[in-house]
Enzyme design. Structure first.
Site, PDB file in Angstrom:
ATOM      1  N   GLU A  89       0.826  -1.198   0.000  1.00 58.01           N
ATOM      2  CA  GLU A  89       0.000   0.000   0.000  1.00 58.01           C
ATOM      3  C   GLU A  89       0.866   1.255   0.000  1.00 58.01           C
ATOM      4  O   GLU A  89       1.872   1.315   0.696  1.00 58.01           O
ATOM      5  CB  GLU A  89      -0.917   0.016   1.225  1.00 58.01           C
ATOM      6  CG  GLU A  89      -1.956  -1.095   1.211  1.00 58.01           C
ATOM      7  CD  GLU A  89      -2.838  -1.089   2.448  1.00 58.01           C
ATOM      8  OE1 GLU A  89      -2.969  -0.008   3.060  1.00 58.01           O
ATOM      9  OE2 GLU A  89      -3.378  -2.156   2.799  1.00 58.01           O
ATOM     10  N   CYS A 323      -3.591   0.625   7.793  1.00 61.57           N
ATOM     11  CA  CYS A 323      -2.827  -0.455   8.422  1.00 61.57           C
ATOM     12  C   CYS A 323      -2.900  -1.777   7.668  1.00 61.57           C
ATOM     13  O   CYS A 323      -3.073  -2.840   8.260  1.00 61.57           O
ATOM     14  CB  CYS A 323      -3.293  -0.673   9.862  1.00 61.57           C
ATOM     15  SG  CYS A 323      -3.217   0.807  10.875  1.00 61.57           S
TER      16      CYS A 323
END
Length: 346
Positions: A89, A323
């Protein structure tokens, strides 16, 4: 692909250091090779010019955009595919910032982090780190890069520092706008102090209690909050810009008056900024996000007691993208498919 490998390949093709510098600069800044005063046909050796189209395709193939998830705050979480099929990410931040990942997964095992639940899968190469920046620059302007995505940079230090050096020398990014975030490792403080590019430092504090920190960050180096702040303060004085201390605010865990007193004891008078971030809710984890009013009151109290505190919201909160959640959701269908195949037999 590591940056050292790219340089070695260019040298084998007859490139001199100034030719390597030109090619890497154009790549990391997202510029066509035929721009500038020196055109490739007049400047680059024949072997390099011949191999450049294939090399360029390989460089741009290291990171591809799988999906983008814009947030209401102007951020956008990017799910980035790597050449071997893994994904990481990156986050486009407001005010021209970018958060990159340094590992696929993470070995630290922070109890409040989705990435930490799956463990470490592999390191992200220095080339793949730069490729995340190059990809982000196709979406918008990038003037700041923070190493706060998936992974613990201290566990992949060679690749991270190699990428930081290129970004700080050829990437058109100021050194203090490169931010390395770590749970704390002696190797980080030692090597950053001697680097050509000295990035800003963000240290994951999260609590002032040594025993609680060991619970929340079970596989982090056994360094106490006091030792962490002491090392951070030395680096801040060396570089001339403050250390950022990261504090994920967990309801009923690290938001009590005793922690406020501990923060004042550790950080008052230090060359430091406390970034307090209310927990980004993750399904199936027991931690809870405190109310914004409660978080704002804590930040105000700390500020009044002499600790510069910035209350921040984790980018992607409104799209459930923090996260490692994007990667986890993308991987879930594949895991279900594998499980079904096993259940059905070969």
């Amino acid at each position: 692909m590591q940056l050292t490998t790219i340089r070695q390949r260019l040298r084998a093709l007859g490139a001199l250091p100034l030719h390597e510098q030109r090619i890497l600069r154009d790549w990391v800044q997202g510029r066509p090779y035929d721009q500038g005063r020196r055109r490739p046909n007049d400047f680059l050796p024949l072997g390099v010019r011949t191999a450049l189209p294939a090399l360029d395709a390989e460089l741009h193939g290291m990171a591809r955009l799988i999906s983008s998830h814009p947030g209401e705050d102007g951020s956008a979480r990017l799910l980035v595919g790597l050449a071997d099929g893994q994904a990481v990410e990156s986050v486009l931040l407001p005010r021209d910032g970018l958060c990159v990942s340094s590992q696929v997964g993470c070995a630290v095992g922070c109890q409040f982090c989705m990435t930490g639940r799956e463990g470490l899968i592999r390191q992200v190469s220095s080339g793949e780190i730069i490729a995340q920046v190059v990809l982000a620059r196709t979406q918008r302007l990038v003037k700041k890069v923070v190493f706060m995505g998936m992974g613990e940079p201290a566990h992949n230090l060679d690749n991270v520092l190699e990428a930081i050096e290129l970004l700080g020398t050829e990437g058109n990014i100021g050194h203090k706008n490169l931010v390395l975030s770590t749970v704390g490792d002696a190797r980080v403080f030692e090597r950053l102090a001697h680097g050509v590019v000295k990035p800003a430092l963000a240290l994951s504090l999260h609590t002032t209690k040594p025993a609680l920190r060991e619970q929340l960050l079970p596989r982090a180096p056994r360094i106490t909050p006091e030792q962490l702040v002491e090392a951070g303060e030395a680096y801040a004085r060396l570089t001339g810009y403050p250390v950022q201390y990261q504090w994920t605010l967990l309801d009923g865990v690290n938001d009590g008056d005793d922690e406020i007193d501990g923060i004042v004891r550790l950080l008052k008078g230090k060359y430091a900024v406390l970034n307090m971030i209310p927990y980004n809710t993750i399904p199936d984890l027991a931690f809870k996000r405190p109310s914004w009013e409660s978080a704002r009151a804590i930040a105000a109290t700390l500020h009044q007691r002499g600790v510069l505190t910035k209350l921040r919201d984790s980018a992607g909160q409104d799209v459930d993208g923090g996260c490692g959640q994007l990667r986890a959701r993308a991987a879930a269908p594949a895991r279900r498919t594998i499980a079904l195949k096993r259940a059905d037999g070969p």
